[in-house]
Design a protein around this motif. Structure first.
Motif, PDB file in Angstrom:
ATOM      1  N   TYR A 320      -5.029  -9.095  -3.207  1.00 15.97           N
ATOM      2  CA  TYR A 320      -3.989  -8.080  -2.908  1.00 15.97           C
ATOM      3  C   TYR A 320      -3.966  -6.840  -3.488  1.00 15.97           C
ATOM      4  N   THR A 323      -6.173  -4.819  -0.723  1.00 11.83           N
ATOM      5  CA  THR A 323      -5.561  -4.776   0.414  1.00 11.83           C
ATOM      6  C   THR A 323      -4.528  -3.626   0.369  1.00 11.83           C
ATOM      7  N   LEU A 324      -3.905  -3.586  -0.647  1.00 11.91           N
ATOM      8  CA  LEU A 324      -3.067  -2.680  -0.730  1.00 11.91           C
ATOM      9  C   LEU A 324      -3.230  -1.403  -0.823  1.00 11.91           C
ATOM     10  N   GLY A 824      -6.339  -4.818   4.947  1.00 13.00           N
ATOM     11  CA  GLY A 824      -5.618  -3.677   4.721  1.00 13.00           C
ATOM     12  C   GLY A 824      -5.758  -2.634   5.824  1.00 13.00           C
TER      13      GLY A 824
END
Length: 879
Positions: A320, A323-324, A824
């Motif tokens: 995460y 991806t962010l 992403g």
């Protein structure tokens, strides 16, 4: 030997050595212990990256020497022709078979470790990283909520991909994005649904059987994946029905529904044939699906906190955070500073220098000699799956692409086939005045008008496209002959098993003792081969009825011809995808064959392309890929079959309804100035032009008159395949004695030179894969090295260096990193499309214009158009 031994020191295995621990803390000692006690924490992370360490240690500690030797001996023979088998492991196993005296220290430990990996885990680090050698069959899989989410998102995905298919650039919900959306949806349903259910045949089916599981996540993902494959028949429908193209009035809703259904179901039926070759063999890795499994593991699987080279972050958090970060970063190369995506910085030095742009450019040019071509993950991985595809495959194709670049330069500067008047590396067709070829100028009532053709121009192609097409034709005999020859043992057993499955009902997992995943899957009921054949035969019957009731001017024997072509060529093609992560469709081959046997018949051409190029090998391969995912994740084959067949039927209706809406309601569809960019630039027009070129002009004109070199490419491909098969078959037998004779006869200095130059080159030919060489050469027009160099660099780092020096880190984080970066980009691109792309909002400044400001942003040739206004043969004498 017994199950204990005396140890004095510790050596490494598979990238882990004694340097990984503090040598001051390891004192020479003599104690009696189990073999597993010699395995350090770091080494155990390599051998059991998913927390199954106790299971692996138990097997190692209880394995006898005789059992281990038998497994190693069988494995060395079984994997002798395995392209993906780790070379260091193969060499070590050969040394282990020489016995403890020749092997040296830690013979017993290493013998049992390698035998355990071969029989009870996986020799491939990538597979070990995502697929557990254990299974809990009590975990919920085929649940009501998994079906609801899988089919629900499949309907949404089918609608979006079909609706936006004619838009350029198009937009769709990729599998990566859907996985991100599936997980919170699954968690939400776990929270809100009551535990209501009913019992059927002794099994309770509840709305909420408990926490959302990894198997449910994968099952819903596989269910959704079907949605990706429902748009390909839309191309044929669009070209036939749209008044911009053929404007056929018989293309009704019933026509669209029948075509879409039997195309999908025929591919599904064909998957039953392919699965013997590319699902059940242990060599069929499918490296490109490993990041998807890793991503789902990161989302759903809890894991213990571990310290790997100082990294303690969990896969879930790592995914995460990455991806962010990529979500925000992608706005720079995607919109704010697009020069980061097309980083042709060398041409900025002299923007009007044609030679500089031609050699190093990313647009007009070939991308040679530019080591840094992009800072865009999407561009960097557009040619190679850099963090999934085996390094040997990427490296071979990249070096071959460089060879292809010099072939293109030779064609271009010699003005072969008038290529000097055109851009060097374009995939478009050109007229003899250097402009884009306008097929409307030679067509009357969708048929070729010879007089108009003689007054206009033949189609001319760029040097890059000529190489691409020629190498494409050479590819077919190379890949077919080489795979069938080099992998004959695997192919033969698969054909035998397929026959026995039909004749005697032999199971797919019977006799597959080398693969732990096959043994674990044996507990689940299989899908009989005749189920798939029944679907295939039903689809064939529908296709014949379809050709009889609609005036397509297509003979009923054409579906059988397409099936015959795919029966022959789809098997090695599918195996190639399963082992190298690369693929090339049968489109070019089908074009040539159809153009010869059914000239001046565009409807037959379109039907052959849809069925022969996409439905059978293409769809079948995709369905087989999903079945391999289920194989790794221990999901029942019958559950996958039910989800695939049900989703196909549902999404076909959604796709056809959406198609009909687009074709009847979108104003200005397939026109250059359509307000919402539904210009058909990437679906209708390329297929229409292809149908006119090959369906109208025909293969005879293209091969024997316009580009006679193409027909010789098939022979060249055959010769290349035979050369490699002979050299690799007899080279290991005859070359070592020749080398030894030269060592005796030649002076030491001369032999030393040959031993460092010629001999390594000859030895490389014994393991080089000619399929990958041809694929690398042909992967041009419009692609160039600017799209390949960054992928090669990433592949070297993450698929070569990391597995050899940081294997534990690589096994835990590599595929998660790949999936996170892709996710992403996908989410950022989706938001960017609706925010600034759907109603375009341009951002003009130097960083967004510099890449196309010079010659590299143009489309021109090195030679000027002659004074008469066109090049090539005189008008009225065109071939």
């Amino acid at each position: 030997m017994s199950g204990t031994m005396e140890i004095i020191d510790d050596d490494g295995i598979d990238g882990i050595n004694s340097n990984d621990s503090d040598p001051e803390k390891i004192q020479p000692r003599v104690i009696e212990e189990r073999w597993g006690d010699q395995i350090s924490h770091e080494m155990l992370e390599v051998l059991a990256p998913n927390g199954e360490g106790e299971h692996i240690l138990n097997i190692i500690n209880n394995m006898t020497e005789e059992e281990a030797v038998a497994i190693i001996a069988e494995s060395v023979k079984f994997h002798a022709d395995d392209w993906n088998f780790p070379s260091d492991m193969r060499d070590r196993m050969k040394r282990l078979l020489e016995g403890p005296k020749l092997y040296g220290d830690f013979y017993d430990r290493d013998l049992r470790i390698d035998a355990t990996m071969m029989r009870y885990s996986s020799p491939y680090p990538g597979v070990r990283a995502v697929a557990e050698p254990l299974d809990n069959s009590d975990v919920p899989v085929e649940t009501i909520r998994a079906y609801f989410l899988g089919i629900g998102w499949a309907v949404i995905g089918t609608f979006m991909s079909t609706f936006f298919n004619s838009r350029f650039p198009s937009i769709s919900l990729s599998g990566t994005v859907i996985q991100i959306l599936l997980f919170p949806c699954g968690k939400f349903l776990t929270w809100v649904l009551p535990d209501w259910g009913l019992t059927v045949a002794g099994t309770r089916h509840s709305l909420n059987p408990g926490p959302w599981t990894f198997k449910e996540q994968m099952f819903a993902t596989i269910t959704y994946n079907i949605a990706i494959y429902t748009t390909n028949s839309y191309g044929m429908i669009l070209v036939q029905k749209s008044p911009v193209f053929y404007g056929e009035s018989f293309v009704t809703f019933g026509y669209q529904l029948m075509l879409t259904l039997f195309v999908q179901l025929m591919g599904m039926g064909f998957a039953g044939y392919l699965r013997r070759f590319s699902v059940y063999p242990v060599k069929a890795l499918w490296p490109t699906i490993l990041p998807l499994i890793a991503m789902n593991r990161a989302l759903t699987k809890p894991e213990p906190k571990q310290n790997i080279y100082g990294w303690t972050i969990s896969r879930y958090k790592f995914f995460y955070i990455t991806t962010l970060c990529m979500f925000f970063y992608y706005w720079f190369p995607g919109y704010l500073f697009t020069a980061l995506a097309t980083f042709n910085w060398m041409t900025w030095i002299a923007p009007q220098n044609f030679t500089l742009a031609l050699i190093t450019g990313s647009g007009l040019g070939l991308g040679l000699f530019n080591p840094i071509t992009t800072f865009d993950w999407n561009v960097a991985t557009s040619s190679y799956a850099a963090l999934a595809q085996p390094f040997f495959a990427t490296c071979t194709m990249y070096i071959s692409s460089i060879l292809g670049a010099f072939i293109i330069l030779g064609i271009y500067y010699s003005n072969m086939y008038n290529t000097g008047y055109l851009p060097i590396n374009s995939s478009a067709a050109f007229a003899n005045d250097g402009t884009s070829f306008n097929v409307q100028k030679i067509v009357v009532n969708n048929r070729l008008d010879e007089k108009l053709y003689q007054n206009y121009s033949p189609p001319f192609y760029s040097a890059g496209y000529i190489l691409t097409v020629g190498a494409n034709f050479a590819f077919y005999p190379v890949y077919f002959l080489y795979i069938m020859g080099n992998q004959w043992s695997t192919m033969k057993h698969a054909f035998i098993d397929f026959y026995k499955g039909l004749r005697y009902g032999k199971g797919n997992y019977e006799g597959n003792t080398m693969d732990v995943h096959s043994r674990l899957m044996a507990k689940y009921k299989e899908v009989p081969d005749w189920w798939f054949l029944l679907i295939l035969f039903g689809a064939i019957i529908v296709s014949v009825i379809f050709l009889k009731i609609f005036p397509t001017d297509t003979p009923v024997w054409l579906p059988f011809l397409m099936i015959a072509i795919n029966i022959v060529f789809a098997v090695p093609l599918s195996f190639l995808s399963a082992t190298t992560g690369t693929n090339l469709g049968l489109g070019a081959l089908v074009q040539v064959i159809t153009g010869f046997i059914l000239p001046n018949n565009p409807n037959a051409f379109l039907f052959a392309q849809t069925l022969g190029s996409w439905a059978l090998a293409g769809y079948g391969d995709n369905y087989v890929q999903d079945q391999k995912m289920a194989h790794y994740c221990k999901i029942s084959p019958r559950a996958v079959f039910r989800s695939q067949i049900g989703t196909i039927i549902i999404t076909c209706f959604v796709a056809v309804g959406t198609q009909d809406f687009v074709l009847t309601s979108v104003k200005g569809l397939c026109t250059p100035n359509q307000p919402s960019r539904f210009t058909c630039a990437n679906d209708g027009f390329p297929l229409y032009a292809s149908s006119l070129m090959w369906g109208l002009l025909g293969s005879d004109r293209m091969f024997n008159s316009l580009y006679p070199l193409f027909k010789w490419c098939f022979l060249m491909g055959t010769a290349i395949a035979i050369l490699f098969l002979v050299c690799q078959g007899y080279g290991p037998i005859y070359l070592p004695p020749i080398r030894e004779k030269l060592r005796v006869k030649l002076r030491p200095r001369t032999f030393e030179i040959l031993d460092s130059t010629l001999f390594p080159f000859v030895a490389s030919l014994l393991w080089l894969n000619p399929i990958l060489i041809i694929q690398g050469i042909q992967h041009w027009a419009p692609s160039n090295l600017s799209y390949k160099t960054p992928g090669m660099i990433l592949s070297f780092i993450f698929m070569y260096w990391m597995p050899r020096h940081r294997l534990a880190w690589w096994e835990k984080y590599n595929y998660v990193l790949s999936a996170a970066l892709t996710a992403g980009v996908a989410v950022s691109g989706l938001i960017m499309f609706f925010a600034v792309g759907y109603n375009p909002k341009s951002l003009k400044w130097w960083g967004n214009t510099v890449s196309s400001a010079g010659i590299d942003g143009s489309s021109k040739g090195i030679l000027p158009i002659p004074a008469r206004g066109y090049f090539g043969p005189p008008k009225g004498s065109f071939p």
